[in-house]
Design a protein around this motif. Structure first.
Motif, PDB file in Angstrom:
ATOM      1  N   LEU A  65      66.260  79.664 -35.170  1.00 30.75           N
ATOM      2  CA  LEU A  65      66.208  80.918 -34.431  1.00 30.75           C
ATOM      3  C   LEU A  65      65.819  80.698 -32.971  1.00 30.75           C
ATOM      4  CD1 LEU A  65      64.477  83.226 -37.077  1.00 30.75           C
ATOM      5  CD2 LEU A  65      66.898  83.157 -36.468  1.00 30.75           C
ATOM      6  N   ALA A  66      64.968  79.733 -32.706  1.00 29.57           N
ATOM      7  CA  ALA A  66      64.483  79.510 -31.345  1.00 29.57           C
ATOM      8  C   ALA A  66      65.603  79.164 -30.372  1.00 29.57           C
ATOM      9  CB  ALA A  66      63.430  78.405 -31.345  1.00 29.57           C
ATOM     10  N   ASP A  67      66.666  78.551 -30.871  1.00 27.41           N
ATOM     11  CA  ASP A  67      67.765  78.120 -30.001  1.00 27.41           C
ATOM     12  C   ASP A  67      68.961  79.059 -29.979  1.00 27.41           C
ATOM     13  OD1 ASP A  67      66.404  75.807 -29.270  1.00 27.41           O
ATOM     14  OD2 ASP A  67      67.231  74.642 -30.932  1.00 27.41           O
ATOM     15  N   ARG A  68      68.897  80.123 -30.751  1.00 30.41           N
ATOM     16  CA  ARG A  68      70.060  80.996 -30.876  1.00 30.41           C
ATOM     17  C   ARG A  68      70.195  81.939 -29.679  1.00 30.41           C
ATOM     18  NH1 ARG A  68      70.398  77.646 -33.466  1.00 30.41           N
ATOM     19  NH2 ARG A  68      71.906  77.288 -31.806  1.00 30.41           N
ATOM     20  N   THR A  69      71.454  82.322 -29.420  1.00 26.48           N
ATOM     21  CA  THR A  69      71.761  83.260 -28.344  1.00 26.48           C
ATOM     22  C   THR A  69      72.531  84.480 -28.840  1.00 26.48           C
ATOM     23  OG1 THR A  69      73.834  82.103 -27.834  1.00 26.48           O
ATOM     24  CG2 THR A  69      71.841  81.384 -26.667  1.00 26.48           C
ATOM     25  N   PHE A  70      72.791  84.565 -30.159  1.00 27.23           N
ATOM     26  CA  PHE A  70      73.648  85.629 -30.708  1.00 27.23           C
ATOM     27  C   PHE A  70      73.045  86.149 -32.002  1.00 27.23           C
ATOM     28  CE2 PHE A  70      77.147  87.146 -33.352  1.00 27.23           C
ATOM     29  CZ  PHE A  70      77.896  87.913 -32.475  1.00 27.23           C
ATOM     30  N   LEU A  71      72.866  87.463 -32.064  1.00 25.03           N
ATOM     31  CA  LEU A  71      72.296  88.124 -33.231  1.00 25.03           C
ATOM     32  C   LEU A  71      73.090  89.394 -33.510  1.00 25.03           C
ATOM     33  CD1 LEU A  71      69.736  88.248 -35.205  1.00 25.03           C
ATOM     34  CD2 LEU A  71      68.792  89.850 -33.522  1.00 25.03           C
ATOM     35  N   VAL A  72      73.289  89.689 -34.788  1.00 20.82           N
ATOM     36  CA  VAL A  72      73.898  90.957 -35.196  1.00 20.82           C
ATOM     37  C   VAL A  72      72.889  91.712 -36.045  1.00 20.82           C
ATOM     38  CG1 VAL A  72      75.689  92.006 -36.642  1.00 20.82           C
ATOM     39  CG2 VAL A  72      76.279  90.174 -35.055  1.00 20.82           C
ATOM     40  N   ILE A  73      72.746  93.012 -35.783  1.00 19.65           N
ATOM     41  CA  ILE A  73      71.797  93.828 -36.535  1.00 19.65           C
ATOM     42  C   ILE A  73      72.511  95.024 -37.155  1.00 19.65           C
ATOM     43  CG2 ILE A  73      69.912  93.155 -35.007  1.00 19.65           C
ATOM     44  CD1 ILE A  73      70.013  95.961 -33.773  1.00 19.65           C
ATOM     45  N   THR A  74      72.015  95.447 -38.314  1.00 14.57           N
ATOM     46  CA  THR A  74      72.487  96.671 -38.966  1.00 14.57           C
ATOM     47  C   THR A  74      71.303  97.595 -39.162  1.00 14.57           C
ATOM     48  OG1 THR A  74      74.304  95.585 -40.138  1.00 14.57           O
ATOM     49  CG2 THR A  74      73.519  97.667 -41.040  1.00 14.57           C
ATOM     50  N   GLY A  75      71.439  98.833 -38.691  1.00 13.66           N
ATOM     51  CA  GLY A  75      70.378  99.822 -38.834  1.00 13.66           C
ATOM     52  C   GLY A  75      70.908 101.208 -38.552  1.00 13.66           C
ATOM     53  N   ARG A  76      69.996 102.164 -38.513  1.00 19.21           N
ATOM     54  CA  ARG A  76      70.366 103.559 -38.301  1.00 19.21           C
ATOM     55  C   ARG A  76      70.003 104.017 -36.889  1.00 19.21           C
ATOM     56  NH1 ARG A  76      72.011 105.673 -42.995  1.00 19.21           N
ATOM     57  NH2 ARG A  76      71.235 104.786 -44.968  1.00 19.21           N
ATOM     58  N   ASP A  77      70.898 104.817 -36.308  1.00 22.19           N
ATOM     59  CA  ASP A  77      70.614 105.398 -35.004  1.00 22.19           C
ATOM     60  C   ASP A  77      69.636 106.559 -35.160  1.00 22.19           C
ATOM     61  OD1 ASP A  77      72.026 107.669 -35.851  1.00 22.19           O
ATOM     62  OD2 ASP A  77      73.822 107.205 -34.689  1.00 22.19           O
ATOM     63  N   PRO A  78      69.206 107.180 -34.069  1.00 25.68           N
ATOM     64  CA  PRO A  78      68.233 108.272 -34.185  1.00 25.68           C
ATOM     65  C   PRO A  78      68.696 109.446 -35.046  1.00 25.68           C
ATOM     66  CG  PRO A  78      68.241 107.454 -31.943  1.00 25.68           C
ATOM     67  CD  PRO A  78      69.380 106.765 -32.656  1.00 25.68           C
ATOM     68  N   SER A  79      70.016 109.603 -35.231  1.00 20.86           N
ATOM     69  CA  SER A  79      70.514 110.689 -36.080  1.00 20.86           C
ATOM     70  C   SER A  79      70.593 110.285 -37.550  1.00 20.86           C
ATOM     71  CB  SER A  79      71.898 111.145 -35.606  1.00 20.86           C
ATOM     72  OG  SER A  79      72.895 110.181 -35.941  1.00 20.86           O
ATOM     73  N   GLY A  80      70.363 109.006 -37.851  1.00 23.63           N
ATOM     74  CA  GLY A  80      70.426 108.526 -39.222  1.00 23.63           C
ATOM     75  C   GLY A  80      71.722 107.851 -39.613  1.00 23.63           C
ATOM     76  N   ARG A  81      72.684 107.737 -38.676  1.00 21.80           N
ATOM     77  CA  ARG A  81      73.969 107.109 -38.992  1.00 21.80           C
ATOM     78  C   ARG A  81      73.838 105.595 -38.935  1.00 21.80           C
ATOM     79  NH1 ARG A  81      79.056 107.989 -39.904  1.00 21.80           N
ATOM     80  NH2 ARG A  81      78.757 110.249 -39.763  1.00 21.80           N
ATOM     81  N   LEU A  82      74.518 104.904 -39.862  1.00 19.01           N
ATOM     82  CA  LEU A  82      74.475 103.449 -39.963  1.00 19.01           C
ATOM     83  C   LEU A  82      75.469 102.810 -38.995  1.00 19.01           C
ATOM     84  CD1 LEU A  82      72.996 101.338 -41.851  1.00 19.01           C
ATOM     85  CD2 LEU A  82      75.180 101.187 -43.080  1.00 19.01           C
ATOM     86  N   TRP A  83      75.000 101.787 -38.257  1.00 15.34           N
ATOM     87  CA  TRP A  83      75.841 101.034 -37.333  1.00 15.34           C
ATOM     88  C   TRP A  83      75.489  99.547 -37.421  1.00 15.34           C
ATOM     89  CZ3 TRP A  83      79.674 103.564 -34.824  1.00 15.34           C
ATOM     90  CH2 TRP A  83      79.534 104.955 -34.613  1.00 15.34           C
ATOM     91  N   THR A  84      76.423  98.716 -36.986  1.00 17.52           N
ATOM     92  CA  THR A  84      76.184  97.288 -36.826  1.00 17.52           C
ATOM     93  C   THR A  84      76.472  96.907 -35.389  1.00 17.52           C
ATOM     94  OG1 THR A  84      76.686  96.785 -39.138  1.00 17.52           O
ATOM     95  CG2 THR A  84      76.892  94.989 -37.581  1.00 17.52           C
ATOM     96  N   SER A  85      75.532  96.206 -34.742  1.00 14.44           N
ATOM     97  CA  SER A  85      75.620  95.943 -33.310  1.00 14.44           C
ATOM     98  C   SER A  85      75.249  94.497 -32.981  1.00 14.44           C
ATOM     99  CB  SER A  85      74.676  96.878 -32.533  1.00 14.44           C
ATOM    100  OG  SER A  85      75.116  98.216 -32.585  1.00 14.44           O
ATOM    101  N   PRO A  86      75.803  93.964 -31.875  1.00 14.04           N
ATOM    102  CA  PRO A  86      75.454  92.606 -31.442  1.00 14.04           C
ATOM    103  C   PRO A  86      74.343  92.640 -30.393  1.00 14.04           C
ATOM    104  CG  PRO A  86      77.336  93.372 -30.191  1.00 14.04           C
ATOM    105  CD  PRO A  86      76.915  94.527 -31.076  1.00 14.04           C
TER     106      PRO A  86
END
Length: 310
Positions: free
Chosen positions: A49-70
């Motif tokens: 993890l210490a050397d990485r430059t790219f991450l993808v996350i999945t979570g909910r926006d403030p309205s509760g909708r699910l998204w996946t983002s870089p």
């Protein structure tokens, strides 16, 4: 900041067990079940993890909708603060659907090194989300095999970030969106379990492995580690978020909707992985045009991508 004991989420949940049973891989999955036990961010995972430059996350926006983002950052932006705490030192820009992500939700993450085809999946609870800091109390962290990762070199961009006004939000795919999907050899799939939280998973194949037709878009499921984290989530909750890239330009396409698992005859048209399983996605919302913050400078296809069968 909030804290929560996450150890109760260890082991397979009923959705994963159900898909493993249908696929006939219960014994294989059981042998790998210890991967899902609570772990410490130490040793090899922390170094990766210490050397990485790219991450993808999945979570909910403030309205509760699910998204996946870089999220893209310099080496060190993924900061292992303790055996169970990961700090992400990066701002989610205003044009991203997860800008302003609320605390108190369980987040799915995948850190990828495309150049060496390595990846680590991380799941945990968001305990802080302030400006350029996202802090997660980690429940699970484990490596995945290099299957279907296309080898590519990403170079970070020095230009400005995309603003909220520069992205397109809507409910229908444009012709450019469809072209991007049909030419993609990589996307990320976000799913969620009502009790366990979100998961972010890599999907790869030859260009064209994701199809678009009048009913939406779909892709064949390939043989993997038999844990069925994503399909297990979909078996109990159809919510899904897809993330596509135009890697040479850095343009992104975020899709939010639902996905159904379809089981059928092994080897039928479109069953490229010969598993009998396809996933069919129905679109509810999209966000298009955000800049990734990096672009591709070299690319080499995964050498054992299944051939397209239709």
């Amino acid at each position: 900041m909030i804290k929560q004991n996450l150890s109760a989420d260890a082991g397979f949940h009923p959705g994963e067990l159900d898909v493993q049973r249908k696929a006939g891989v219960q014994e294989d999955a059981a042998r790998m079940s210890r991967m899902l036990e609570p772990v410490e961010l130490s040793g090899g995972i922390a170094g990766f993890l210490a050397d990485r430059t790219f991450l993808v996350i999945t979570g909910r926006d403030p309205s509760g909708r699910l998204w996946t983002s870089p999220i893209v950052g310099p080496p060190g932006f993924l900061d292992v603060r303790s055996a169970t705490t990961l700090a992400v030192h990066a701002r989610i820009p205003a044009g991203d659907p997860l800008h302003g992500i609320p605390v108190g939700q369980k987040l799915g993450m995948t850190a990828v090194e495309f150049a060496t085809r390595r990846r680590v999946r991380i799941n945990g609870l968001v305990v802080a989300s302030i400006d350029d800091l996202l802090e997660v109390e980690v429940e699970q962290a484990y490596g995945n095999c290099p299957q279907y990762i296309q080898q590519r070199l990403l170079t970070q961009d020095d230009g400005g970030r995309t603003s909220a006004q520069d992205v397109r939000r809507g409910t229908e795919l444009s012709a450019d969106d469809i072209d991007l999907i049909r030419s993609a050899d990589t996307f990320f799939l976000g799913t969620v379990n009502p009790e366990r939280g979100a998961d972010a998973s890599h999907r790869g194949g030859p260009p064209g492995f994701v199809r678009v037709d009048t009913d939406g878009l779909w892709w064949p499921d390939y043989k993997g580690n038999n844990l069925f984290n994503s399909f297990g989530n979909l078996a109990v909750d159809p919510e899904a978020a897809l993330l596509f890239f135009d890697f040479p330009s850095g343009r992104t396409l975020h899709l939010s909707g639902t996905t159904q698992i379809e089981w059928g005859e092994v080897g039928r048209a479109g069953d490229d992985g010969r598993t009998g399983r396809i996933a069919r996605f129905s679109l509810d919302r999209l966000v298009a045009g955000r800049a990734l913050g990096a672009h591709e400078t070299r690319h080499l296809a995964y050498p054992r991508n299944p051939a397209l069968t239709d």
